[in-house]
Structures are given as structure tokens and as C-alpha cells.
Write a protein that holds these residues in place. Structure first.
Motif, PDB file in Angstrom:
ATOM      1  N   UNK A  75       1.974  -7.296 -13.637  1.00  0.00           N
ATOM      2  CA  UNK A  75       1.107  -7.143 -14.808  1.00  0.00           C
ATOM      3  C   UNK A  75       1.163  -5.708 -15.311  1.00  0.00           C
ATOM      4  N   UNK A  76       0.728  -5.488 -16.536  1.00  0.00           N
ATOM      5  CA  UNK A  76       0.681  -4.134 -17.101  1.00  0.00           C
ATOM      6  C   UNK A  76      -0.758  -3.633 -17.169  1.00  0.00           C
ATOM      7  N   UNK A  77      -1.512  -3.912 -16.102  1.00  0.00           N
ATOM      8  CA  UNK A  77      -2.896  -3.462 -16.003  1.00  0.00           C
ATOM      9  C   UNK A  77      -2.993  -2.022 -15.527  1.00  0.00           C
ATOM     10  N   UNK A  78      -4.102  -1.677 -14.914  1.00  0.00           N
ATOM     11  CA  UNK A  78      -4.363  -0.296 -14.520  1.00  0.00           C
ATOM     12  C   UNK A  78      -3.627   0.117 -13.249  1.00  0.00           C
ATOM     13  N   UNK A  79      -3.190  -0.854 -12.457  1.00  0.00           N
ATOM     14  CA  UNK A  79      -2.559  -0.527 -11.183  1.00  0.00           C
ATOM     15  C   UNK A  79      -3.607  -0.354 -10.101  1.00  0.00           C
ATOM     16  N   UNK A  80      -3.370  -0.909  -8.913  1.00  0.00           N
ATOM     17  CA  UNK A  80      -4.317  -0.786  -7.811  1.00  0.00           C
ATOM     18  C   UNK A  80      -4.398   0.687  -7.385  1.00  0.00           C
ATOM     19  N   UNK A  81      -5.579   1.210  -7.153  1.00  0.00           N
ATOM     20  CA  UNK A  81      -5.693   2.617  -6.728  1.00  0.00           C
ATOM     21  C   UNK A  81      -4.927   2.893  -5.431  1.00  0.00           C
ATOM     22  N   UNK A  82      -4.338   4.066  -5.341  1.00  0.00           N
ATOM     23  CA  UNK A  82      -3.544   4.433  -4.156  1.00  0.00           C
ATOM     24  C   UNK A  82      -4.130   5.648  -3.424  1.00  0.00           C
ATOM     25  N   UNK A  83      -5.208   6.221  -3.965  1.00  0.00           N
ATOM     26  CA  UNK A  83      -5.806   7.375  -3.279  1.00  0.00           C
ATOM     27  C   UNK A  83      -6.571   6.905  -2.033  1.00  0.00           C
ATOM     28  N   UNK A  84      -6.921   7.870  -1.171  1.00  0.00           N
ATOM     29  CA  UNK A  84      -7.575   7.533   0.084  1.00  0.00           C
ATOM     30  C   UNK A  84      -8.974   6.969  -0.146  1.00  0.00           C
ATOM     31  N   UNK A  85      -9.271   5.880   0.586  1.00  0.00           N
ATOM     32  CA  UNK A  85     -10.607   5.323   0.529  1.00  0.00           C
ATOM     33  C   UNK A  85     -11.550   6.265   1.281  1.00  0.00           C
ATOM     34  N   UNK A  86     -12.695   6.615   0.698  1.00  0.00           N
ATOM     35  CA  UNK A  86     -13.563   7.638   1.317  1.00  0.00           C
ATOM     36  C   UNK A  86     -14.107   7.256   2.687  1.00  0.00           C
ATOM     37  N   UNK A  87     -14.253   5.966   2.950  1.00  0.00           N
ATOM     38  CA  UNK A  87     -14.817   5.541   4.240  1.00  0.00           C
ATOM     39  C   UNK A  87     -13.740   5.111   5.223  1.00  0.00           C
ATOM     40  N   UNK A  88     -12.798   4.308   4.749  1.00  0.00           N
ATOM     41  CA  UNK A  88     -11.776   3.776   5.647  1.00  0.00           C
ATOM     42  C   UNK A  88     -10.676   4.778   5.956  1.00  0.00           C
ATOM     43  N   UNK A  89     -10.542   5.804   5.121  1.00  0.00           N
ATOM     44  CA  UNK A  89      -9.537   6.855   5.314  1.00  0.00           C
ATOM     45  C   UNK A  89      -8.108   6.321   5.301  1.00  0.00           C
ATOM     46  N   UNK A  90      -7.898   5.262   4.528  1.00  0.00           N
ATOM     47  CA  UNK A  90      -6.549   4.746   4.291  1.00  0.00           C
ATOM     48  C   UNK A  90      -6.398   4.583   2.781  1.00  0.00           C
ATOM     49  N   UNK A  91      -5.161   4.547   2.254  1.00  0.00           N
ATOM     50  CA  UNK A  91      -5.004   4.317   0.819  1.00  0.00           C
ATOM     51  C   UNK A  91      -5.729   3.042   0.386  1.00  0.00           C
ATOM     52  N   UNK A  92      -6.348   3.082  -0.767  1.00  0.00           N
ATOM     53  CA  UNK A  92      -7.139   1.946  -1.245  1.00  0.00           C
ATOM     54  C   UNK A  92      -6.311   0.669  -1.301  1.00  0.00           C
ATOM     55  N   UNK A  93      -5.031   0.789  -1.658  1.00  0.00           N
ATOM     56  CA  UNK A  93      -4.188  -0.393  -1.750  1.00  0.00           C
ATOM     57  C   UNK A  93      -4.005  -1.050  -0.375  1.00  0.00           C
ATOM     58  N   UNK A  94      -3.971  -0.254   0.682  1.00  0.00           N
ATOM     59  CA  UNK A  94      -3.876  -0.797   2.040  1.00  0.00           C
ATOM     60  C   UNK A  94      -5.158  -1.556   2.384  1.00  0.00           C
ATOM     61  N   UNK A  95      -6.302  -1.007   2.004  1.00  0.00           N
ATOM     62  CA  UNK A  95      -7.575  -1.680   2.259  1.00  0.00           C
ATOM     63  C   UNK A  95      -7.640  -3.023   1.538  1.00  0.00           C
ATOM     64  N   UNK A  96      -7.170  -3.046   0.286  1.00  0.00           N
ATOM     65  CA  UNK A  96      -7.205  -4.272  -0.512  1.00  0.00           C
ATOM     66  C   UNK A  96      -6.427  -5.391   0.163  1.00  0.00           C
ATOM     67  N   UNK A  97      -5.280  -5.054   0.777  1.00  0.00           N
ATOM     68  CA  UNK A  97      -4.400  -6.087   1.332  1.00  0.00           C
ATOM     69  C   UNK A  97      -4.590  -6.330   2.827  1.00  0.00           C
ATOM     70  N   UNK A  98      -5.467  -5.583   3.472  1.00  0.00           N
ATOM     71  CA  UNK A  98      -5.644  -5.780   4.921  1.00  0.00           C
ATOM     72  C   UNK A  98      -7.083  -5.999   5.336  1.00  0.00           C
ATOM     73  N   UNK A  99      -8.054  -5.661   4.485  1.00  0.00           N
ATOM     74  CA  UNK A  99      -9.457  -5.757   4.868  1.00  0.00           C
ATOM     75  C   UNK A  99     -10.154  -6.869   4.081  1.00  0.00           C
TER      76      UNK A  99
END
Length: 636
Positions: A75-99
């Protein structure tokens, strides 16, 4: 006997995230069938559509691999965020696909309307995939991360500079979960994408089917109103009035709805919540039905159009209707992760309140259309009254009770438990005679038919009930007809069509299936309708006797046996069979073969029956000509 073990704290397993999904996939995708397989794709697709709904994307591309086992959504949307999640301390995209429970749709800020608020869809799709690769481009850079069975295979990688923004997800379902059948169905995907393009005005969807070597683009500026016209065309039952009812409401509750009444004897309601199909309906459909009932009745009362002595039910108002309802809910509460049904109680009154006044105004402004609709409703009510009268002629409660109102040619069974009883609807009196002598009198009933029955695709319910053969079937089954079907009153657990294994027999079976589909569909949906498989040939090779269902089966038998001179007997009909032969090959539950009739796709089934059994001979001519090369010999 199982070995006893201590049951203590160490016995309690804690499965988190990916492990729990892989251990219990049915909780998240409904099962590991074809529907569950495609649900992985729908989760990723719905995330892309959510970007469209909220005004951040305008185009989606879905590409199916040549082997059909891998699919990508871009898609040509905003793109999943890739910066570090403030609590999980992993890239946000990793949290989206694993948590489980990680997503951007909980706060109501990033997404006003969304098809999924559970926050588990992407993680579930990832957990049940052999491979998932996510690419994101945003803020001038492109990023990529790969997962294997839900676990990151390496770190998030920056691939370089990139223009624009968007997300691309590629996945391959895991054969450890789904078995060998991990190929997607291109037709199923195509139909879902086309539906999505109608639901979201301005959205452009490109489907690349690499196996078929073709690319299709879906873009429909008129939205739901255009979708309704297509559905009516596909069902091949023309509208009984000019124009359609259409409402596009921008304020809350935001919704788009279109419907019309057709010559069909059933109704078809297709509903969606935030772009997600809800085949099991829910509170939004309840609101639409309430608006229809109250709006039509109010019009009839105002203009004194209510017929005396005739009760108008909601089923009469809905008969022949084709409707599409697409509504948007801020916090949808779906019945399960598969999102088949909406449960928000407040939505029913909201939808009714939005549609009812608009419907009443439309009826008053279009008097000729309104009168045609009312005439359709009254005709339906009269046919239903006739249906009730016909079904009430059978007054006995079970197969062993009183026989009032039952046709004389029925050879009934003595068992009182309906679940154990079988009704064989048999072609012809001679075949019926053999079946009566070969049956198990305790559990098997025989109803012979005389000749070919009425083609109900071209007949009203009133006409159907006037037909003696079909009327007898309704009486014998005892569960009503049309919208009045009550499965609890069905007198036989299995309704088995037993016809000759030739072209005439197939035609009669098709006519009966058309009748059941159009007027007693709940019997098929509930799994009560079957096709018997009588042999067409008897093959004697030495001391061995074999039975062939058709010409292809006969050739396989002859090829397998090889040596030995076979003696082949072709049955001209069931009436030629000795009762013991019919019993051993077709009636005996331990030896026979039955085919259960199922409905996999009602829209496709509607189209097929309308084409082959409807008034338009051109559709049948095209069907025959397209398949003429497949006919090696004709049974005439």
C-alpha cells in the motif's frame, strides 16, 4: 491407562504470543481449512485498507506467486513505524508482528475507523506463516525485516533512501500448520479485492496473478450503488421497480447502503463493518432490517395499502431483496478474531435511525416505485400464507405417528427418532418399487416421483406449491417451505436424491436441487441433503463383481483389472435392478456412497443456478459451447 503424574505448579504451561497462536490457531483464524488460510491474507489486507479508510492511502497491490503459496500486499500509506517502542525497547514494526495486542488502533487518534481493534491480526498472520517479510518506506528511507514462523530472522535493516511512504508485506503460510494445502485460491482473492474496491470510493486495487499471467485493476467511483447493480446482474433476477434506494451518510453513524427488490424468491444481504465483511451479520444488519420493516409498514399504513385478513411479516418485506450495508464503527466489537459478526448493541438503533427516515422519504418521493415494492411484498405474504397452509396439512409429529395428510405413495419408515430416519426421493414408480423392497423398513422411507418436476427457478412459490410432486415433498418433510422452514420439524435426518445414473437422472436431480436451494435452503445449509450414487454398470470378472458409477469409473476398473474377460451390464434405470442389488449398492449405509450437498459460495451458486436453470437460454448455450470439446459421448 494413562500413567498418573503429579499435578502441581510445574504442570502449568505459559504460552505467550507466537507459541500460543501456533498451538491454538483455531482461536485466531477459525481453523486451518482454506478459510483459515485466506484469513492470514485478509488480516494483512485489512491493515492496508485501514490506511485507505483513514485517508492515508489510495492504492493497494496484491500479488500472488506462480505456485500460489506466497502472496504480497503493498500500500502507499504512511508505513509502519520503525523507531524504538518506548516500553518494549524494540522497533515498533517488530512489536506489531510479534506481540499480541500491539497496534496503533487503540487510542482512536492514529485511526478513527478500523477493521481491527484487537491488535493481534498482523502477529497472528506472522505466527502462522513459514516466512513473512515486511518492507517499509517512510521519512526518506526504506527498511526491511524478515520473520520465520513468527520469530525475527535477524534485525531490522535499513536498505537505503526511498521516496514516498508505504508498507509491503510478503507471506507464505506454514505447511506445519495448514498441511500440504497451502495454496491460495486466486478466484477467492479476486472476489474479495473487487468487493473492497466497491466499498471504498476512489480506492485503486491491482491484483497480479502470476500463475495465470494476468493483472486486473479494480476501481469503482460509484461505490456501493455500483456494487448493488453488479450483484443484481450476477443473480440474474431483475429488479421489480425502477431505480434503487441509496444512502451515503458522512456523519456518524457513517454508512453507505443500497438495496432493491428483485424477482428472486430469497433475499441477499451483504454487510461490512469498517470494510470487513460480516457474513454472520450482527447488530448493524438488525438495524437495517428494523428500518425496512418499519419504513415499509409506515408507507402502507399512510396510503391504506394493507390487505385485509393478510399478515405482513418482515420475511415478506425482505423476500427478493438484494442489499449492501457498509457501516463504520468507532470501536467495533466483533464476536471473534475472524470478525464474522458485529456485537455492538448501540449500532442497531443508530443504523435504524439513519436509514428509516431516508427510506420513508424515498418511498413518498417515488410513488410508482413504492407501489411496485408494496405489490411485491403483498404477493410474498400471500404465497407464504399458502406455504403455511401446505405445511400444516402434515399433522403428525414423528415418523411413527399419525399419517394424516401424507401422500399415499409414500412408503414410510417406523422409526420415531427423526435423526435416524432417511427419506429417499426416487425417480419413477418402478425404481420406487425396487427401493421399497430393498430398503430397511425401520429407518428408510421411499417417495417415488412421476417424471421431471417443475423448474422452480422460473416459478413463484405459489406455483411451486400447486405442483403435485413438489407439494408431496413439502408434505412429507413436514418442516415448511420458504422462509417458514423449521429444521426442528424435519421428519428425516437425511434427504437423499436417488435418480438413474444417466443424463435424465442428472437432470431430475438438478431440478430437485434447484427446488431445495431456492425454497428449502436451510436443509442444505444444515447438511440434510444428499445425492445417492447408484451404479451405472455391473462388471463381472471371473468370480468378482464390481460396480461402476459412470463411464470413467468403468474404464478405471477395466484398466486396473487388466487380464480376464469382463462381462459388462449397463443398467438402463434403477427399475432394472433387483431389490437386493439396489440395497447392496445404494441403500445399505455400510456399503453405499453418498455425496453431501454443500454451499461453499452462495453468490457463485446463485449465478450458476440462474445461468443453467433461468429464462435466459443464451447463458446455457455459452456453457454448452464452452465445454463441447469435453464431451466424448452423449447419453441420448
Amino acid at each position: 491407562m494413562a500413567k498418573a503424574t503429579n499435578y502441581d505448579a510445574s504442570s502449568i504451561q505459559v504460552l505467550e504470543g507466537v507459541d500460543h497462536v501456533r498451538k491454538r490457531p483455531g482461536m485466531y483464524i477459525g481453523g486451518v481449512s482454506k478459510d483459515g488460510l485466506h484469513h492470514l491474507l485478509w488480516e494483512i489486507l485489512d491493515n492496508a485498507v485501514d490506511e485507505v479508510i483513514n485517508g492515508h492511502a489510495s492504492q493497494i497491490e496484491v500479488k500472488l506467486d506462480k505456485d500460489g503459496k506466497g502472496v504480497s500486499v503493498t500500500d502507499n500509506g504512511r508505513g509502519i513505524p520503525v523507531d524504538l517502542h518506548p516500553t518494549l525497547k524494540v522497533p515498533a514494526i517488530v512489536a506489531v508482528y510479534t506481540k499480541l495486542g500491539a497496534g496503533g488502533k487503540f487510542d482512536g487518534q492514529s485511526y478513527k475507523h478500523s477493521g481491527g481493534l484487537h491488535g493481534v491480526g498482523a502477529a497472528v498472520a506472522n505466527a502462522l506463516s513459514e516466512q513473512l517479510v515486511a518492507k517499509v518506506w517512510r521519512d526518506g528511507s526504506m527498511w526491511e525485516i524478515e520473520f520465520v514462523r513468527g520469530v525475527p530472522d535477524g534485525k531490522l535493516r535499513k536498505l537505503g533512501n526511498a521516496r514516498g511512504s508505504g508498507t509491503a508485506v510478503y507471506l507464505r503460510p506454514d505447511p506445519q500448520i495448514f498441511g500440504k494445502a497451502t495454496a491460495f485460491d486466486a478466484v477467492v482473492i479476486r472476489d474479495r479485492l473487487e468487493a473492497k474496491s466497491y466499498l471504498h470510493k476512489g480506492l485503486k486495487i491491482v491484483f497480479v496473478d502470476e500463475a495465470a499471467g494476468k493483472t486486473e485493476t479494480f476501481h469503482h467511483a460509484e461505490g456501493v450503488s455500483e456494487y448493488l447493480k453488479k450483484l443484481i446482474e450476477v443473480r440474474a433476477k431483475p429488479a421489480v421497480h425502477p431505480g434503487i434506494f441509496y444512502l451515503d451518510r458522512a456523519e456518524d453513524p457513517k454508512l453507505e447502503v443500497a438495496f432493491a427488490w428483485t424477482e428472486g424468491t430469497d433475499d441477499a444481504m451483504h454487510s461490512f463493518v469498517n470494510g470487513v465483511p460480516t457474513p454472520d451479520g450482527g447488530t448493524h444488519e438488525q438495524g437495517l432490517r428494523a428500518a425496512l420493516g418499519k419504513g415499509i409498514r409506515a408507507y402502507m399504513q399512510t396510503h391504506k395499502l394493507e390487505p385485509k385478513g393478510l399478515s405482513i411479516g418482515l420475511e415478506d418485506i425482505r423476500e427478493g431483496m438484494v442489499a449492501i450495508l457498509s457501516t463504520y464503527v468507532l470501536e467495533p466489537q466483533f464476536q471473534s478474531q475472524t470478525k464474522n459478526r458485529l456485537n455492538n448493541p448501540e449500532v442497531a438503533s443508530q443504523v435504524e435511525g439513519a436509514i428509516r427516515p431516508a427510506l420513508e422519504q424515498w418511498l413518498h418521493e417515488n410513488r410508482s416505485t413504492a407501489e411496485a415494492i408494496v405489490a411485491r411484498v403483498i404477493a410474498s405474504a400471500r404465497a407464504r400464507a399458502a406455504s403455511r397452509a401446505a405445511s400444516q396439512q402434515v399433522s403428525r409429529k414423528g415418523p411413527g405417528g399419525v399419517r394424516l395428510g401424507l401422500p399415499g405413495k409414500l412408503a414410510d419408515c417406523s422409526e420415531r427418532d427423526a435423526a435416524k430416519c432417511e427419506l429417499f426421493i426416487v425417480e419413477g414408480d418402478s425404481a420406487g418399487g425396487s427401493a421399497k423392497m430393498g430398503r430397511n423398513r425401520k429407518t428408510q422411507a421411499i417417495l417415488p416421483l412421476r417424471g421431471k418436476v417443475l423448474n422452480t427457478e422460473q416459478a413463484s412459490l405459489a406455483k411451486v406449491l400447486e405442483n403435485e410432486e413438489l407439494g408431496n415433498i413439502v408434505k412429507v418433510l413436514g418442516c415448511g417451505v420458504g422462509k417458514d422452514v423449521n429444521i426442528e420439524q424435519l421428519r428425516y435426518g437425511k434427504v437423499i436424491l436417488l435418480m438413474d445414473a444417466d443424463s435424465d437422472g442428472h437432470h431430475i436431480a438438478t431440478l430437485l436441487l434447484t427446488f431445495f436451494y431456492r425454497h428449502m435452503r436451510e436443509l442444505i445449509r444444515s447438511g440434510h441433503v444428499y445425492l445417492a450414487q447408484p451404479p451405472l454398470y455391473r462388471v463381472d470378472i471371473g468370480k468378482e463383481t464390481l460396480w461402476a458409477a459412470d463411464d470413467a469409473h468403468l474404464q478405471r476398473i477395466l484398466a486396473d483389472k487388466g487380464r480376464g474377460k469382463p462381462e459388462i451390464q449397463r443398467f438402463k434405470g434403477l427399475g432394472e435392478m433387483m431389490p437386493e442389488t439396489l440395497r447392496d449398492t445404494t441403500l445399505d449405509p455400510k456399503k453405499r456412497s453418498l455425496i453431501q450437498v454443500k454451499i461453499r459460495d452462495e453468490l457463485q451458486t446463485d449465478q450458476t443456478i440462474s445461468s443453467l436453470m433461468g429464462k435466459d437460454a443464451g447463458a446455457r448455450y455459452s456453457f454448452i459451447m464452452d465445454r463441447a470439446a469435453e464431451a466424448d459421448a452423449l447419453d441420448v
